[in-house]
Design a protein around this motif. Structure first.
Motif, mmCIF file in Angstrom:
data_model
loop_
_atom_site.group_PDB
_atom_site.id
_atom_site.type_symbol
_atom_site.label_atom_id
_atom_site.label_comp_id
_atom_site.label_asym_id
_atom_site.label_seq_id
_atom_site.Cartn_x
_atom_site.Cartn_y
_atom_site.Cartn_z
ATOM 1 N N UNK A 291 0.829 -1.078 0.164
ATOM 2 C CA UNK A 291 0.023 0.294 -0.268
ATOM 3 C C UNK A 291 0.911 0.469 -0.140
ATOM 4 N N UNK A 292 0.855 1.972 -1.470
ATOM 5 C CA UNK A 292 1.594 3.195 -1.176
ATOM 6 C C UNK A 292 0.711 4.435 -1.422
ATOM 7 N N UNK A 293 0.965 5.592 -1.007
ATOM 8 C CA UNK A 293 0.652 7.072 -0.805
ATOM 9 C C UNK A 293 0.769 7.878 -0.708
ATOM 10 N N UNK A 294 1.354 9.141 -0.946
ATOM 11 C CA UNK A 294 1.250 10.322 -1.111
ATOM 12 C C UNK A 294 -0.062 10.955 -0.217
ATOM 13 N N UNK A 295 0.370 12.381 0.808
ATOM 14 C CA UNK A 295 -0.283 12.574 1.280
ATOM 15 C C UNK A 295 0.355 13.852 1.816
ATOM 16 N N UNK A 296 -0.227 15.091 0.597
ATOM 17 C CA UNK A 296 -0.257 16.620 0.905
ATOM 18 C C UNK A 296 -1.175 17.422 1.486
ATOM 19 N N UNK A 297 -0.422 18.591 2.243
ATOM 20 C CA UNK A 297 -1.060 19.941 1.857
ATOM 21 C C UNK A 297 -2.192 20.708 1.105
ATOM 22 N N UNK A 298 -3.403 21.002 1.438
ATOM 23 C CA UNK A 298 -3.499 21.262 -0.122
ATOM 24 C C UNK A 298 -3.160 22.761 -0.486
ATOM 25 N N UNK A 299 -2.634 23.059 -1.949
ATOM 26 C CA UNK A 299 -2.161 23.619 -2.224
ATOM 27 C C UNK A 299 -1.272 23.539 -2.901
ATOM 28 N N UNK A 300 -0.401 22.138 -1.806
ATOM 29 C CA UNK A 300 1.024 21.950 -2.326
ATOM 30 C C UNK A 300 1.443 20.849 -3.440
ATOM 31 N N UNK A 301 2.570 21.060 -4.572
ATOM 32 C CA UNK A 301 3.064 21.039 -5.072
ATOM 33 C C UNK A 301 3.094 18.827 -5.230
#
Ligand SMILES: O=c1[nH]c(=O)c2[nH]c(=O)[nH]c2[nH]1
Length: 297
Positions: free
Chosen positions: A274-284
């Protein structure tokens, strides 16, 4: 002759094993690292003409890694930053690169008089990681950890997934959830107390793993990311690569025994991945600094 151009390239010394002992007093400190230095820039003539005037030898890069340890490591991030700034500052045609380290954990041995001054035992399962990426005037730091093994023996289930002719997995609302967390997080600034933030991200990851009922490992990764991004405004993004280490309930009925989730077969493969990226909204969502970092989607 077919015209050929040189695409992306980088080179350097991989996996320089550096151990730095700080021994100013009888109470020694150990910093144990595996360092990789990769240079990027104008290396056309080396590839096309066999002219090595721009090729800072990988042997020289290895020596620099050792020499810089003389001034102390401090944190892998600061140490790699110093190395990256040295190579890009010293050689005009080196316009960037990637400097990466794994740092192994040692703990003091508990001896008769307490924690020992100069004897250590390898600690924990996890390895701290750091990457410094430099591209011209841009410097980005990605910290992380790998192989942080965690397990919870209940408060995890997996139901509601699509069933087709190949589905045999029974739904469950009570299973073991186990994984070995590899995570990398990208800082949005570089003036950070890297050791303090590392320790806190590790703490937050573990605490948030325990917190909620897990509907899937995917859902637990989100909980962990949410907690890290909330606690640390200096982090814009966290990426995970986590095996779902399956624990199957063993059928003890042939022996006339019940098995209400007590005895499991821990399968080492195959495993869910299971792989995932989570970002602050607006981040690249596709930040350049991830290029060359393997093992993440
Ligand atoms: O947490 C899980 N996520 C999945 O995607 C999955 N697939 C599966 O067979 N078991 C699980 N468990």
């Amino acid at each position: 002759m077919t015209n050929i151009i040189l695409g992306k390239n980088q080179y350097g010394k991989a996996e320089v094993r550096v151990v730095r002992i700080t021994r100013d007093t009888d109470r020694h400190e150990i910093e144990d690292l595996n360092v990789t230095s990769q240079l990027r820039g104008d290396f056309d003539s080396a590839h096309f003409d066999g002219n090595n005037e721009h090729v800072v030898a990988t042997d020289t890069q290895k020596n620099t890694v050792f020499a810089f340890a003389k001034d102390g490591v401090g944190s892998p991030e600061e140490y790699l930053l110093r190395l990256g700034r040295h190579f890009t500052g010293e050689f005009d045609w080196v316009t960037g690169g990637r400097w990466a380290a794994e740092q192994y954990t040692w703990q003091r041995i508990e001896a008769e008089g307490g924690p020992h001054d100069h004897s250590f035992v390898a600690g924990g399962t996890e390895t701290r990681t750091a990457v410094v990426q430099i591209d011209g005037d841009d410097t980005t730091i990605i910290a992380g950890l790998q192989d942080l093994k965690v397990l919870k023996s209940t408060e995890s289930g997996f139901v509601g997934y699509p069933k087709d002719r190949y589905t045999t997995l029974p739904e469950t609302t009570d299973r073991i959830l186990a994984t070995s967390v590899t995570a990398k997080w990208r800082y949005n600034r570089n003036d950070i107390d890297f050791n303090e933030v590392y320790a806190d991200v590790r703490r937050v990851l573990l605490a948030s793993f325990t917190k909620n009922y897990s509907y899937a490992l995917q859902n637990t990764l989100y909980d962990m990311a949410q907690a890290v991004l909330e606690a640390h405004p200096e982090i814009d993004e966290i990426r995970f690569s986590t095996p779902n280490s399956h624990h199957f309930v063993v059928d003890l009925s042939p022996f006339g025994l019940e098995n209400p989730n007590e005895v499991f077969f821990a399968a080492d493969r195959p495993y869910g991945l299971i792989e995932a990226a989570f970002l602050r909204e607006g981040a690249d969502t596709d930040h350049w600094s991830w290029s060359g970092i393997a093992g993440f989607c």
